[in-house]
Structures are given as C-alpha cells and as structure tokens.
Design an enzyme around this catalytic site. Structure first.
Site, PDB file in Angstrom:
ATOM      1  NE  ARG A 112     -12.308   8.026   2.844  1.00  0.00           N
ATOM      2  CZ  ARG A 112     -12.894   9.128   3.302  1.00  0.00           C
ATOM      3  NH1 ARG A 112     -14.010   9.571   2.714  1.00  0.00           N
ATOM      4  NH2 ARG A 112     -12.410   9.781   4.327  1.00  0.00           N
ATOM      5  CD  GLN A 172     -11.098  -3.297  12.529  1.00  0.00           C
ATOM      6  OE1 GLN A 172     -12.037  -3.739  11.887  1.00  0.00           O
ATOM      7  NE2 GLN A 172     -10.728  -2.021  12.468  1.00  0.00           N
ATOM      8  CE1 TYR A 185     -19.024  -2.937  14.076  1.00  0.00           C
ATOM      9  CE2 TYR A 185     -17.691  -0.936  14.051  1.00  0.00           C
ATOM     10  CZ  TYR A 185     -18.415  -1.907  13.378  1.00  0.00           C
ATOM     11  OH  TYR A 185     -18.539  -1.835  12.014  1.00  0.00           O
TER      12      TYR A 185
END
Length: 401
Positions: free
Chosen positions: A357, A110, A180
């Site tokens: 998760r 990423q 971002y």
C-alpha cells in the site's frame, strides 16, 4: 595472549538500499514491491497500462516489482481478467519485463491457483479444495480435488514457471498463502483428507513441497524461486504459528526455495486480518450488486473482521521464523512505510522487505527515501484502495496528485 574480540560478533546490518541477491538474481536494493491486485489486464493479457503500472515502481526505485496473481490455469483464476501463464501471454510479458529492466529493476511473477477462492462464474467449473468445503463468504460448494487433478496442478505450476523464465522474469513467487489451493492444504480447517496429503502437518505441507520441487527442477537457476507463505490466517482452527513454522522448515529443508515472503490472513474469511486498519464498507458496497451490496453494508465488518493497524504488524510473528529457516532468505511484509521500518527489518535479520500500500500511494517512495531517509511515508492505511480492485487498483488519495 591477545583475545580476538571479533569472534562471535554479529555481521553488520546492511542498508535497505544496498544490493543483494535472491538465488541467481541480483537486486539493486533490498526492497520489493509486493503483489497487489492490478485490474489492468481485462482480456487476461498484458496491456500498456499494466506495463506503465510496474514501470512506475521500477522508475521509483524498488529493487524488484511483482506482477500480481498470474494464474497457472483457467480454473485457477480468482477474479476476471487475470493473466493466465500461457504461450499467448508471452509476447506481452516480454514487453513488460523489458520495460522494467530498462529502468534498472528486476521483476517477479506471482504464480497462483485460487482453489476455494475461485468462482464458477469466472472459471466455469467448481472451485477445488483439499476436501469438500463451503466457502463462507461466497457460499459456493467447493469440490475435493482428486489425485490426478493435484498432479495436473503441479504440472501447471511447473509450466507457468517455464513460461515466466522464457518471458524474461527474474523470479517467480509461488503463492502458498491466503488459503489459495496450496495454502488450503496446510489448513486443518479445510483439509480433512485421510491420505498422505492430510492429517499431520508433514502430510499437509506435501503438496506445496511437490509444487516447489517441480518448479525448481524445471527452471533451475534461470530464475529465483520464491514462495509467499501464510504464518497465521486469523481463523480459529486453521493455520497458526505452531504449524506454519513446521511447514516453513520442511519447505526450507528441500533447499529449492531462494526466498520466502511471510504473510498473514486469507482470502476466504476475515480478510482484514491481512490488511489491518479501517474497513472500507461503504466503498466496497458502492461497487457491488445486490444482494451483496446490502450484505456488505450490514455484515461487512463482521465478515471481514476488524483488526487495528500498527506499524510492522507482521514482525512479531515473522521473527519466529528466523531460527528455523536456514537456506531461504526471508522477506518481511506488513506495515512498512518509511526508512525506519526498512532498517528495522534489516536489523531483525530479514534480508528483504516488501511494501504494498505504501508504494501504491507513492510509487517513487524509495527514491524519495534515498534522498531523505527521514521522509515519512504518505500512506495512512485507510484501505480505500481495497475496493478499487474491482476496477484498476490504485490509491484514491493519489488521484489528487
């Protein structure tokens, strides 16, 4: 004359465990370990701990694992210890990719520039924004990025992608989400520019398109080129579906992205819109220094936001993108915890599903589901993994295993 009843029928729904390709890379199945903060590269370089972390997901059965947030430059870091894509990092990255490949999985890097999420304490310089902006969480003044700096950032993404390809990665994921830097350009809340990068959604998507185009031109078919893109950041006056659909369509029309992972929320404000569920205020306060410790205890839920968790919570928004994205494959994220959820993603027309998760809780969940598709996932979305990012990200419940 007999009628061909097969005409107009939908193709069969693939199994989540069946092989599939993203651009030039073939995955053994359609399940991707989503990027989650790791905290396992304290000096900004690959460690054996980071290798073991990703090998665990590869050995556990995922088709591809994602190395979270590799900064395209020092000023693009969002937290201490993040890997900077540089020549110095290549030897460690090669060890990492070789180890994951040995377990039969693919691996993605990423690539990101933090923009307003960056901190001067980490980067040494003022954070960059489309327009002058005060971060409502850190209260830092962010500087409007200049045209020359924008060109530098495009070059940084391009060079980082080349490094990823040289280091053996199968894919790069361009971080166009969570406000971002590239994502912040798409937000009318943050982008007040009056040049060709501000105003209309076409203009506000231009920067991301330039980054994606430069990356694709540089790496060609050496690696898959993917993007992680926000559908809705949960902030009034910022990114919502009416414009994110147009951004996705514009990016897709350039035919440089092999896949788009659809996400929600931001790292600037109302951060729980991404995660949903319990807000772990006490745990977060415990790892912070004053005055932030008291601030989180008193105002944490108000600042972070409170949003109920429910399974597949991004699906309703994500299905809006099916008709408009025709070239890139779509990856569903959010509240995916078992085989039924994975099968729903496939039935809805998504080619891949990403899990975060749930795999922190059970790195071998995919192997377990292959053995018994009725197995429930153990993740309860307590979100206590959130405050472990200040050390080494992990599931606190898994500590007992």
């Amino acid at each position: 004359m007999p009628v061909d009843i097969t005409l107009g029928t939908r193709p069969p729904v693939p199994s989540p465990l069946s092989p599939a390709s993203i651009g030039p890379v073939q995955l053994r199945n359609r399940i991707i370990k989503a990027a989650t903060s790791e905290g396992r590269s304290p000096d900004g370089l690959v460690t054996q701990d980071l290798i073991d972390f990703h090998v665990g997901f590869a050995r556990g059965g995922v088709g591809m694992t994602t190395v979270a947030y590799c900064a395209v430059g020092q000023e693009g870091r969002s937290a201490p210890g993040q890997i900077i894509m540089s020549a110095e990092a290549v030897p460690g990255l090669l060890r990492l990719t070789d180890a994951v490949h040995a377990e039969g999985a693919a691996i993605s890097a990423q690539l990101g520039h933090a923009g307003v999420v960056a901190s001067r304490a980490v980067t040494g310089v003022a954070a960059l924004s489309p327009s002058t902006f005060v971060n409502p969480t850190s209260f830092q003044l962010c500087k409007e990025i200049s045209r020359s700096q924008m060109r530098d950032v495009v070059d940084q993404f391009r060079d980082a992608a080349i490094i990823a390809a040289d280091a053996g990665f199968d894919a790069v994921e361009l971080h166009f989400g969570h406000l971002y830097l590239p994502s912040s350009f798409m937000s009318p809340w943050m982008n007040k520019r009056r040049d060709e990068y501000g105003g209309s959604i076409e203009n506000r998507t231009r920067f991301a398109r330039e980054i994606a185009g430069a990356v694709k031109n540089a790496v060609g078919d050496r690696v898959a080129v993917m993007a992680k893109m926000s559908m809705d950041d949960g902030i009034k006056g910022s990114i919502w579906l009416d414009e994110s659909l147009q951004s996705a369509q514009l990016l897709d029309s350039d035919n440089v992205l092999d896949a788009i992972e659809l996400t929600m929320g931001s790292s600037v404000k109302k951060q729980m819109f991404l995660f949903r569920g319990d807000v772990p205020v006490d745990g977060m306060a415990a790892v912070m220094k004053e005055p932030f410790k008291t601030g989180v205890k008193v105002l944490g839920k108000k600042i972070l936001g409170e949003y109920p968790y429910y399974d597949l919570y991004m699906l309703e928004a994500a299905r809006q993108f099916r008709p408009v994205v025709r070239n890139a494959k779509l990856i569903l994220l959010g509240g995916i915890n078992n085989m039924a959820h994975l099968e729903t993603a496939m039935a809805e027309g998504f080619e891949f599903a990403a899990m975060g998760r749930a795999l922190l809780r059970e790195p071998d969940l995919i192997n377990r589901l292959a053995e018994d598709s009725t197995k429930p996932g153990l993740c309860i979305h307590c979100n206590k993994c959130m405050f472990t990012v200040y050390g080494q990200t992990h599931c606190v419940l898994a500590e007992a295993v």
